[in-house]
Design a protein around this motif. Structure first.
Motif, PDB file in Angstrom:
ATOM      1  N   GLY A   1      -3.490 -12.892   4.197  1.00 23.78           N
ATOM      2  CA  GLY A   1      -4.080 -11.851   3.372  1.00 23.78           C
ATOM      3  C   GLY A   1      -3.979 -10.461   3.923  1.00 23.78           C
ATOM      4  N   ARG A   2      -3.883 -10.320   5.239  1.00 26.72           N
ATOM      5  CA  ARG A   2      -3.923  -8.987   5.814  1.00 26.72           C
ATOM      6  C   ARG A   2      -2.563  -8.298   5.768  1.00 26.72           C
ATOM      7  N   ASP A   3      -1.496  -9.054   5.913  1.00 28.13           N
ATOM      8  CA  ASP A   3      -0.160  -8.454   5.934  1.00 28.13           C
ATOM      9  C   ASP A   3       0.426  -8.240   4.544  1.00 28.13           C
ATOM     10  N   TYR A   4      -0.077  -8.971   3.562  1.00 30.31           N
ATOM     11  CA  TYR A   4       0.541  -8.929   2.235  1.00 30.31           C
ATOM     12  C   TYR A   4      -0.509  -8.688   1.151  1.00 30.31           C
TER      13      TYR A   4
ATOM     14  N   LYS B   1      -2.281  -0.571   9.243  1.00 28.04           N
ATOM     15  CA  LYS B   1      -2.365  -1.238  10.535  1.00 28.04           C
ATOM     16  C   LYS B   1      -1.051  -1.946  10.871  1.00 28.04           C
ATOM     17  N   VAL B   2      -0.380  -2.498   9.858  1.00 30.38           N
ATOM     18  CA  VAL B   2       0.899  -3.167  10.119  1.00 30.38           C
ATOM     19  C   VAL B   2       2.071  -2.187  10.026  1.00 30.38           C
ATOM     20  N   GLY B   3       1.806  -0.957   9.562  1.00 33.21           N
ATOM     21  CA  GLY B   3       2.828   0.083   9.567  1.00 33.21           C
ATOM     22  C   GLY B   3       3.825   0.030   8.434  1.00 33.21           C
ATOM     23  N   ARG B   4       3.517  -0.739   7.410  1.00 39.36           N
ATOM     24  CA  ARG B   4       4.427  -0.804   6.268  1.00 39.36           C
ATOM     25  C   ARG B   4       3.640  -1.216   5.030  1.00 39.36           C
ATOM     26  N   PHE B   5       4.223  -0.958   3.877  1.00 39.54           N
ATOM     27  CA  PHE B   5       3.618  -1.368   2.611  1.00 39.54           C
ATOM     28  C   PHE B   5       4.579  -2.334   1.930  1.00 39.54           C
ATOM     29  N   SER B   6       4.049  -3.387   1.343  1.00 38.54           N
ATOM     30  CA  SER B   6       4.887  -4.384   0.677  1.00 38.54           C
ATOM     31  C   SER B   6       4.831  -4.197  -0.832  1.00 38.54           C
ATOM     32  N   LEU B   7       5.993  -4.272  -1.474  1.00 37.87           N
ATOM     33  CA  LEU B   7       6.094  -4.082  -2.918  1.00 37.87           C
ATOM     34  C   LEU B   7       6.995  -5.147  -3.534  1.00 37.87           C
ATOM     35  N   ILE B   8       6.840  -5.338  -4.835  1.00 33.38           N
ATOM     36  CA  ILE B   8       7.697  -6.244  -5.601  1.00 33.38           C
ATOM     37  C   ILE B   8       8.427  -5.422  -6.654  1.00 33.38           C
TER      38      ILE B   8
ATOM     39  N   ASN C   1     -10.169  -2.989  -2.345  1.00 25.55           N
ATOM     40  CA  ASN C   1     -11.094  -4.097  -2.597  1.00 25.55           C
ATOM     41  C   ASN C   1     -10.526  -5.438  -2.140  1.00 25.55           C
ATOM     42  N   THR C   2      -9.431  -5.405  -1.397  1.00 26.64           N
ATOM     43  CA  THR C   2      -8.834  -6.623  -0.845  1.00 26.64           C
ATOM     44  C   THR C   2      -8.758  -6.492   0.671  1.00 26.64           C
ATOM     45  N   GLY C   3      -8.246  -7.531   1.317  1.00 27.12           N
ATOM     46  CA  GLY C   3      -8.138  -7.503   2.772  1.00 27.12           C
ATOM     47  C   GLY C   3      -6.856  -6.885   3.283  1.00 27.12           C
ATOM     48  N   TYR C   4      -6.048  -6.324   2.386  1.00 26.96           N
ATOM     49  CA  TYR C   4      -4.752  -5.780   2.784  1.00 26.96           C
ATOM     50  C   TYR C   4      -4.938  -4.539   3.647  1.00 26.96           C
TER      51      TYR C   4
END
Length: 448
Positions: A25-28, A175-182, A168-171
């Motif tokens: 949950g934290r990375d994605y 902290k991980v230095g990147r953002f994930s997208l689809i 409102n999520t655990g993302y």
């Protein structure tokens, strides 16, 4: 009144505390429930996302969590889970039914999409496939209880979440230095370890403008310098690539992109365009170093094509991360050795090795696991890829674990080789000469 609480479940084997859910949950982002939330909002329904990885809930047990859910008095509760999260989903669902059986439960996510009959033992509804429109119709009273096939919608119909939605999520992207997208849904390839509904499905792209607006949103609101594209395979054609480049220039988007490639999608004439777009790291789905195993899994590539794909990407300056799986059906100690030797010899910047898991909905599961081997770890909370789950007929547990131990040593060797300053300088020179020269040739050929 809240129409629905949307729950993303957690893996019960995750550690509790600051780094809980690091690989979940934290990375994605919780895109599954977030996209349902924005789609429902667009149609006038109020929803709340309760993410089990959120700091507000990460330390709560299931009883405490369901108290928080019922406190907002929702009309419905929607619960999304992948396989390793399904024990959490079922525990929450049972507690909810005990506390207030009048609140209908909806199960979604890839696990229950593959096993709807299991979900219906507890939940009132199970959504198979895309959840946005099906959930809307449930709230509208159009759908009756049971298994519901989700409608495949145009991804652009779903509004992108707001910054408040993500908070409102655990993302934790910064902290991980990147953002994930689809940028697209679906995958045209048919690898047997992938679930039906994803495997061999039509690819539905977001529009170029939608992707540009997502990128712009991320760079405006978050202190990140990398964007990780989560598409199963990033496969824009030349026309779409050029449109992306034009859109990014118009919006002044300059960011490092990380993407997934299938070896079959590596086209030399497109590599300069990927570089111009901002792609710097490519995760290449290699899976095995055995031609026989590659054939068995429906990969539709051989070692020669994989080797050439990795070489091309490397020569143009891309970081290449090789993705490998140990323990395929038909795997032997000899094919594991082929994979390890192959990984060591490829032009890679890093390598990731995992165990094959026969997830529900995959051909291995549907054909019957016992046909090809046996399950050696029954607790599906652990069904990630960090321990042996499936043992092929011609292997022992010792051979599997020894192979993985050597794989981790090879991974370290590859990283060390890539990080060597001399090698990095060599790669820079190779890119300046090969990449730019080949780009010039590509432009000349296009002009003719």
């Amino acid at each position: 009144m809240v129409d629905i609480v949307l729950v993303r479940c957690r893996n019960l084997t995750d550690k509790v505390g600051g780094d809980a859910g690091k690989f979940g949950g934290r990375d994605y982002p919780a895109f599954g429930v977030l996209y349902i939330q924005t789609y429902l909002r667009k149609h006038g329904f109020k929803s709340i996302v309760m993410d089990r990885y959120d700091e507000k809930y990460i330390n709560l047990d299931a009883n405490q969590f369901i108290e928080q859910v019922h406190k907002v008095k929702p009309r419905f509760i929607g619960i999304s889970a992948i396989t390793c999260q399904s024990p959490d989903a079922e525990n929450i669902a049972r507690l909810s039914k005990t506390k207030n059986p009048s609140i209908p439960l909806i199960f979604g996510g890839v696990h229950y999409g593959a096993l709807p009959e299991e979900g219906l033992k507890i939940a009132d509804y199970v959504v198979i496939g895309d959840g946005e429109h099906a959930t809307l119709e449930i709230l509208q009273g159009i759908q009756s209880p049971g298994a519901i096939q989700g409608k495949s919608i145009d991804p652009d119909e779903v509004p992108f979440p707001t910054k408040q939605d993500f908070s409102n999520t655990g993302y934790w992207p910064e902290k991980v230095g990147r953002f994930s997208l689809i940028t697209a849904r679906g995958c045209p390839f048919e690898c047997y370890f992938c679930k039906d509904g994803f495997r061999g499905s039509a690819v539905r792209h977001h529009s170029v403008e939608y992707v540009g607006s997502m990128m712009e949103f991320v760079l405006k609101n978050y202190s990140v310098n990398k964007i990780f594209i989560l598409d199963d395979i990033f496969i824009p054609n030349e026309e779409r690539l050029r449109a992306y480049i034009k859109e990014f220039k118009k919006r002044n988007i300059q960011v490092r992109l990380e993407v997934f490639f299938h070896p079959n999608t590596v086209r030399e004439k497109l590599l300069p365009l990927f570089w111009e777009l901002g792609v710097r790291k490519v995760s290449l789905g290699i899976e095995s170093g055995s031609d026989q195993v590659l054939l068995e899994m429906g990969k539709h590539v051989g070692k020669d094509l994989i080797r050439e794909s990795a070489r091309l990407l490397h020569s143009y300056g891309f970081e290449v991360s090789g993705l490998f799986i140990i323990g395929h059906r038909g795997e032997t100690s000899e094919t594991i050795r082929e994979t390890l030797d192959f990984a060591r010899d490829l032009s890679l910047s890093t390598a990731w090795f995992s165990y094959m898991v026969p997830f529900p909905g995959t051909p291995v599961w549907e054909e019957g696991v016992e046909k090809h081997g046996k399950i050696v770890h029954d607790d599906i909370s652990d069904w990630g890829n960090l321990m042996p789950i499936f043992l092929p007929k011609d292997l022992t547990i010792g051979q599997m674990t020894e192979g993985m131990m050597e794989a981790q040593l090879i991974k370290k060797q590859i990283r060390k080789r890539f990080s060597n300053k001399v090698q990095r300088l060599k790669r820079k020179i190779e890119f300046q000469w090969n990449g730019r020269f080949k780009k010039l040739l590509s432009l000349k050929s296009t002009a003719h």
